[in-house]
Design a protein around this motif. Sequence first.
Motif, short mmCIF file in Angstrom:
data_model
loop_
_atom_site.label_atom_id
_atom_site.label_comp_id
_atom_site.label_asym_id
_atom_site.label_seq_id
_atom_site.Cartn_x
_atom_site.Cartn_y
_atom_site.Cartn_z
N UNK A 80 -48.70 -3.07 -33.93
CA UNK A 80 -49.58 -1.95 -33.63
C UNK A 80 -50.16 -1.39 -34.93
N UNK A 81 -51.21 -0.57 -34.85
CA UNK A 81 -51.80 0.01 -36.06
C UNK A 81 -50.83 0.84 -36.90
N UNK A 82 -49.79 1.41 -36.26
CA UNK A 82 -48.81 2.19 -37.02
C UNK A 82 -47.69 1.34 -37.61
N UNK A 83 -47.79 0.01 -37.47
CA UNK A 83 -46.83 -0.90 -38.09
C UNK A 83 -45.65 -1.30 -37.24
N UNK A 84 -45.57 -0.81 -35.99
CA UNK A 84 -44.47 -1.25 -35.12
C UNK A 84 -44.74 -2.66 -34.62
N UNK A 85 -43.67 -3.44 -34.53
CA UNK A 85 -43.76 -4.81 -34.04
C UNK A 85 -43.27 -4.84 -32.59
N UNK A 86 -44.06 -5.45 -31.72
CA UNK A 86 -43.67 -5.63 -30.32
C UNK A 86 -43.36 -7.10 -30.10
N UNK A 87 -42.17 -7.35 -29.53
CA UNK A 87 -41.71 -8.71 -29.26
C UNK A 87 -41.60 -8.84 -27.75
N UNK A 88 -42.39 -9.75 -27.17
CA UNK A 88 -42.42 -9.97 -25.73
C UNK A 88 -41.76 -11.28 -25.40
N UNK A 89 -40.95 -11.29 -24.35
CA UNK A 89 -40.28 -12.53 -23.95
C UNK A 89 -39.88 -12.52 -22.50
N UNK A 90 -39.31 -13.61 -22.06
CA UNK A 90 -38.90 -13.72 -20.67
C UNK A 90 -37.96 -14.87 -20.44
N UNK A 91 -37.64 -15.04 -19.17
CA UNK A 91 -36.68 -16.07 -18.79
C UNK A 91 -37.26 -17.11 -17.85
N UNK A 92 -38.57 -17.13 -17.67
CA UNK A 92 -39.24 -18.24 -17.01
C UNK A 92 -40.66 -18.29 -17.57
N UNK A 93 -41.35 -19.35 -17.29
CA UNK A 93 -42.66 -19.54 -17.91
C UNK A 93 -43.80 -18.83 -17.17
N UNK A 94 -43.48 -18.07 -16.12
CA UNK A 94 -44.53 -17.42 -15.34
C UNK A 94 -44.54 -15.91 -15.45
N UNK A 95 -43.46 -15.32 -15.92
CA UNK A 95 -43.43 -13.86 -16.06
C UNK A 95 -42.57 -13.50 -17.27
N UNK A 96 -42.82 -12.33 -17.82
CA UNK A 96 -42.07 -11.88 -18.98
C UNK A 96 -41.24 -10.69 -18.57
N UNK A 97 -39.99 -10.66 -19.00
CA UNK A 97 -39.07 -9.67 -18.48
C UNK A 97 -38.51 -8.72 -19.53
N UNK A 98 -38.89 -8.87 -20.79
CA UNK A 98 -38.38 -7.93 -21.77
C UNK A 98 -39.41 -7.71 -22.88
N UNK A 99 -39.34 -6.50 -23.45
CA UNK A 99 -40.22 -6.10 -24.54
C UNK A 99 -39.40 -5.25 -25.49
N UNK A 108 -34.74 -0.85 -34.14
CA UNK A 108 -35.34 -0.62 -32.83
C UNK A 108 -36.07 0.72 -32.82
N UNK A 109 -37.28 0.74 -32.27
CA UNK A 109 -38.04 1.98 -32.15
C UNK A 109 -37.48 2.82 -31.02
N UNK A 110 -37.68 4.11 -31.12
CA UNK A 110 -37.28 5.02 -30.03
C UNK A 110 -38.23 4.92 -28.87
#
Length: 110
Positions: A80-99, A108-110
């Motif tokens: 993001x512009x404020x320097x936070x890193x977002x990591x997106x992932x999941x447990x199947x190839x069709x949907x993502x279940x965690x951020x 970890x950000x609050x």
Amino acid sequence: PYRVEGALSGPPYDSEGGDTFPNPAFGPDGTVYLVVFQTDATGVWAEVVALDRQGQLMPGWPYRLPIDPTAGDVASLTVSPDGRLFVLGGYDSFSYSWLLSLDPDGRLSD
């Protein structure tokens, strides 16, 4: 320059042999974020590494991801512009279940 001690692609996470290979992300200050996969006698884990413009590991990094790379994937890294890193992932190839949201200092950000 930083020398990767693990691999930049993860193990297959599904029956079709899909590998995890998230693209790096670039912060507004020039920081480069990579996902590195490590393997030892206990198994496989993934961590995010942050490198400064000179290729040196940033203080507070790496951040070990709370996932099993053999059961899910890291889909993307976004800063993001404020320097936070977002990591997106999941447990199947069709949907993502965690951020996850990580601060520039590797916590970890609050």
